[in-house]
Design a protein around this motif. Structure first.
Motif, PDB file in Angstrom:
ATOM      1  N   GLN A   1       0.939  -1.264  -0.030  1.00  0.00           N
ATOM      2  CA  GLN A   1      -0.100  -0.122   0.045  1.00  0.00           C
ATOM      3  C   GLN A   1       0.889   1.267  -0.125  1.00  0.00           C
ATOM      4  N   ARG A   2       1.620   1.385  -1.203  1.00  0.00           N
ATOM      5  CA  ARG A   2       2.508   2.544  -1.141  1.00  0.00           C
ATOM      6  C   ARG A   2       1.963   3.880  -1.093  1.00  0.00           C
ATOM      7  N   ARG A   3       0.990   4.056  -1.951  1.00  0.00           N
ATOM      8  CA  ARG A   3       0.280   5.538  -1.840  1.00  0.00           C
ATOM      9  C   ARG A   3      -0.223   5.853  -0.361  1.00  0.00           C
ATOM     10  N   THR A   4      -1.034   4.872   0.280  1.00  0.00           N
ATOM     11  CA  THR A   4      -1.274   5.027   1.765  1.00  0.00           C
ATOM     12  C   THR A   4      -0.147   5.104   2.627  1.00  0.00           C
ATOM     13  N   LEU A   5       1.030   4.413   2.318  1.00  0.00           N
ATOM     14  CA  LEU A   5       2.054   4.557   3.132  1.00  0.00           C
ATOM     15  C   LEU A   5       2.964   6.023   2.978  1.00  0.00           C
ATOM     16  N   GLY A   6       2.742   6.635   1.889  1.00  0.00           N
ATOM     17  CA  GLY A   6       3.074   8.072   1.534  1.00  0.00           C
ATOM     18  C   GLY A   6       2.515   8.918   2.352  1.00  0.00           C
ATOM     19  N   TRP A   7       0.991   8.736   2.647  1.00  0.00           N
ATOM     20  CA  TRP A   7       0.026   9.606   3.292  1.00  0.00           C
ATOM     21  C   TRP A   7       0.627   9.340   4.771  1.00  0.00           C
ATOM     22  N   VAL A   8       0.734   8.130   5.443  1.00  0.00           N
ATOM     23  CA  VAL A   8       1.235   7.901   6.681  1.00  0.00           C
ATOM     24  C   VAL A   8       2.622   8.585   7.081  1.00  0.00           C
ATOM     25  N   VAL A   9       3.536   8.357   6.193  1.00  0.00           N
ATOM     26  CA  VAL A   9       4.918   9.011   6.299  1.00  0.00           C
ATOM     27  C   VAL A   9       4.643  10.679   6.142  1.00  0.00           C
ATOM     28  N   LEU A  10       3.873  11.090   5.424  1.00  0.00           N
ATOM     29  CA  LEU A  10       3.743  12.417   5.673  1.00  0.00           C
ATOM     30  C   LEU A  10       3.299  13.112   6.908  1.00  0.00           C
ATOM     31  N   ILE A  11       2.258  12.262   7.305  1.00  0.00           N
ATOM     32  CA  ILE A  11       1.569  12.756   8.675  1.00  0.00           C
ATOM     33  C   ILE A  11       2.633  12.672   9.683  1.00  0.00           C
ATOM     34  N   ASP A  12       3.403  11.359   9.707  1.00  0.00           N
ATOM     35  CA  ASP A  12       4.248  11.089  10.478  1.00  0.00           C
ATOM     36  C   ASP A  12       5.600  12.091  10.780  1.00  0.00           C
ATOM     37  N   ALA A  13       5.546  12.944   9.600  1.00  0.00           N
ATOM     38  CA  ALA A  13       6.606  13.858   9.703  1.00  0.00           C
ATOM     39  C   ALA A  13       6.359  14.923  10.720  1.00  0.00           C
ATOM     40  N   ILE A  14       5.077  15.192  11.200  1.00  0.00           N
ATOM     41  CA  ILE A  14       4.783  15.861  12.401  1.00  0.00           C
ATOM     42  C   ILE A  14       5.755  15.538  13.680  1.00  0.00           C
ATOM     43  N   ILE A  15       5.884  14.194  13.659  1.00  0.00           N
ATOM     44  CA  ILE A  15       6.673  13.824  15.214  1.00  0.00           C
ATOM     45  C   ILE A  15       8.092  14.455  15.170  1.00  0.00           C
ATOM     46  N   PRO A  16       9.196  14.494  14.050  1.00  0.00           N
ATOM     47  CA  PRO A  16      10.278  15.321  14.265  1.00  0.00           C
ATOM     48  C   PRO A  16      10.111  16.621  14.382  1.00  0.00           C
ATOM     49  N   LEU A  17       9.038  17.330  13.780  1.00  0.00           N
ATOM     50  CA  LEU A  17       8.793  18.726  13.698  1.00  0.00           C
ATOM     51  C   LEU A  17       8.578  19.005  15.200  1.00  0.00           C
ATOM     52  N   GLY A  18       7.503  18.442  15.844  1.00  0.00           N
ATOM     53  CA  GLY A  18       7.164  18.607  17.331  1.00  0.00           C
ATOM     54  C   GLY A  18       8.421  18.382  18.307  1.00  0.00           C
ATOM     55  N   ASP A  19       9.044  17.272  18.037  1.00  0.00           N
ATOM     56  CA  ASP A  19      10.563  17.176  18.814  1.00  0.00           C
ATOM     57  C   ASP A  19      11.429  18.256  18.627  1.00  0.00           C
ATOM     58  N   ALA A  20      11.446  18.985  17.221  1.00  0.00           N
ATOM     59  CA  ALA A  20      12.341  20.060  17.100  1.00  0.00           C
ATOM     60  C   ALA A  20      11.580  21.244  18.257  1.00  0.00           C
ATOM     61  N   LEU A  21      10.461  21.495  18.061  1.00  0.00           N
ATOM     62  CA  LEU A  21       9.834  22.452  18.829  1.00  0.00           C
ATOM     63  C   LEU A  21      10.001  22.129  20.335  1.00  0.00           C
ATOM     64  N   THR A  22       9.736  20.955  20.569  1.00  0.00           N
ATOM     65  CA  THR A  22      10.088  20.511  22.151  1.00  0.00           C
ATOM     66  C   THR A  22      11.455  21.143  22.481  1.00  0.00           C
ATOM     67  N   VAL A  23      12.407  20.508  21.640  1.00  0.00           N
ATOM     68  CA  VAL A  23      14.066  21.006  22.133  1.00  0.00           C
ATOM     69  C   VAL A  23      14.011  22.621  22.080  1.00  0.00           C
ATOM     70  N   LEU A  24      13.378  23.259  21.136  1.00  0.00           N
ATOM     71  CA  LEU A  24      13.466  24.801  21.160  1.00  0.00           C
ATOM     72  C   LEU A  24      12.886  25.373  22.365  1.00  0.00           C
ATOM     73  N   THR A  25      11.928  24.884  23.044  1.00  0.00           N
ATOM     74  CA  THR A  25      11.052  25.403  23.889  1.00  0.00           C
ATOM     75  C   THR A  25      11.283  25.033  25.304  1.00  0.00           C
ATOM     76  N   HIS A  26      12.342  23.971  25.439  1.00  0.00           N
ATOM     77  CA  HIS A  26      12.827  23.433  26.689  1.00  0.00           C
ATOM     78  C   HIS A  26      14.176  23.431  26.868  1.00  0.00           C
ATOM     79  N   GLY A  27      14.913  24.448  26.679  1.00  0.00           N
ATOM     80  CA  GLY A  27      16.360  24.590  26.929  1.00  0.00           C
ATOM     81  C   GLY A  27      17.230  23.975  25.905  1.00  0.00           C
ATOM     82  N   GLY A  28      16.766  23.408  24.799  1.00  0.00           N
ATOM     83  CA  GLY A  28      17.746  22.929  23.983  1.00  0.00           C
ATOM     84  C   GLY A  28      18.299  23.850  23.085  1.00  0.00           C
TER      85      GLY A  28
END
Length: 152
Positions: free
Chosen positions: A72-99
């Motif tokens: 299910q490669r097309r579905t995988l593409g959408w899931v991976v795109l949504i999963d990009a929220i995770i490292p972006l959230g991690d970056a925001l967490t680092v920036l707002t918590h002393g990193g």
């Protein structure tokens, strides 16, 4: 190397990387957090965060591998795109918590960029054309028997 092979390799890399992080946080809670970018790390009861992060990452990896496995490669593409929220959230967490900005950009935003690239490549892949099924005499006979049985 064909684009499809490159995209598959990137998807496997995405899944393998997040699987590694998940297992590392579960199996090495003392060493794994050092590269994340926030200090000081939770201690005592708060270190249960590491187990939560580990399980979350393993679930994300399992989803990537499952969708790859069942094709299910097309579905995988959408899931991976949504999963990009995770490292972006991690970056925001680092920036707002002393990193540091360096950690947030070099680790988390670069990971998000690779995840988005993988998603775009999956979503823009051209699938193989489906083969048209040619009915056989056996199929026709089965269809006729079914219609006869229903009409009785």
């Amino acid at each position: 190397m064909k684009r499809r092979h490159l995209t598959t390799a990137l998807a496997v890399l995405t899944g393998a990387t997040v699987l590694f992080f998940g297992l590392n946080f579960l199996l090495n809670p003392d060493g794994a957090p050092a590269g994340f970018g926030i200090t000081p790390w939770p201690e005592g009861n708060a270190d249960g965060y590491f187990a939560v992060k580990g399980v979350r990452d393993i679930a994300v990896a399992a989803t990537v591998f499952l969708l790859l496995m069942i094709g299910q490669r097309r579905t995988l593409g959408w899931v991976v795109l949504i999963d990009a929220i995770i490292p972006l959230g991690d970056a925001l967490t680092v920036l707002t918590h002393g990193g540091t900005y360096t950690t947030a950009l070099s680790i988390h935003v670069s990971a998000a960029a690779l995840v988005v690239l993988t998603a775009v490549m999956l979503l823009t892949e051209r699938g193989q054309r489906p083969q048209l099924a040619v009915p056989s005499k056996t199929t026709d006979r089965r269809r006729e028997k079914y219609i006869d049985r229903v009409n009785k």
